[in-house]
Design a protein around this motif. Structure first.
Motif: not given
Length: 180
Positions: A66-73, A99-105, A110-116, A128-131
């Protein structure tokens, strides 16, 4: 903010509106109202940040119910190749990844839902930061080995620095037996 759907239901690439001038820049990285209007109704309860040197590969990780997480990265400094794998057994894209290229520039998120399952490879030194939509629970940790032959993810990495713990993760085929 622009919310772009991907080929996998619920997985979103988000581009903030950036205001730049000779002093620097400003952008809004999260707005509950905008996110809800674009289908992200979950509440974020934990923020995490990591630092990785160039060539580090972290993942592929997830939290079981029951601790599945969605993440905003997103990336605060540097650049990463970000990867999300659909582990929802009833999904038509079960076992598929994006896949995604994420850069400071580019400041994309990316929003990664629960179940991923989720992971990233640092193209250059990165913060790297994630909510997260749920709290971390050690007993609920799960993962898939980064170089899984079934997933065949192109990390564009010849010899990534991977933790011992991540090198011992199961394959997708092994994990699949426990999910279905």
């Amino acid at each position: 903010m622009e919310f772009k759907k991907t080929s996998i239901e619920g997985l979103l690439e988000i581009s903030p509106r950036i205001f730049r001038d000779d002093r620097g820049y400003f952008f809004e990285s999260y707005s509950e109202t905008l996110f809800k209007a674009n289908g992200v109704k979950e509440t974020f309860v934990q923020d995490n940040q990591s630092f990785s040197t160039k060539g580090v590969l972290r993942g592929l990780h997830f939290q079981k119910a029951p601790f599945a997480q969605g993440k905003l990265v997103r990336v605060i400094k540097g650049s990463v190749l970000d990867v999300a794998v659909d582990l929802r057994p009833n999904s038509p894209t079960f076992g598929k990844h994006e896949t995604f290229l994420l850069t400071a520039e580019n400041q994309k998120m990316v929003y990664v839902p629960e179940g991923f399952a989720h992971g990233f490879y640092t193209i250059e030194e990165a913060i790297f930061s994630y909510k997260c939509t749920n709290l971390y629970d050690k007993a609920s940790e799960g993962g898939i080995i980064w170089n899984d032959p079934t997933l065949n993810i192109d990390w564009n990495a010849t010899e990534p620095l991977v933790s011992e713990k991540d090198m011992e993760l199961p394959t997708f085929e092994e994990l699949k037996k426990t999910l279905v």
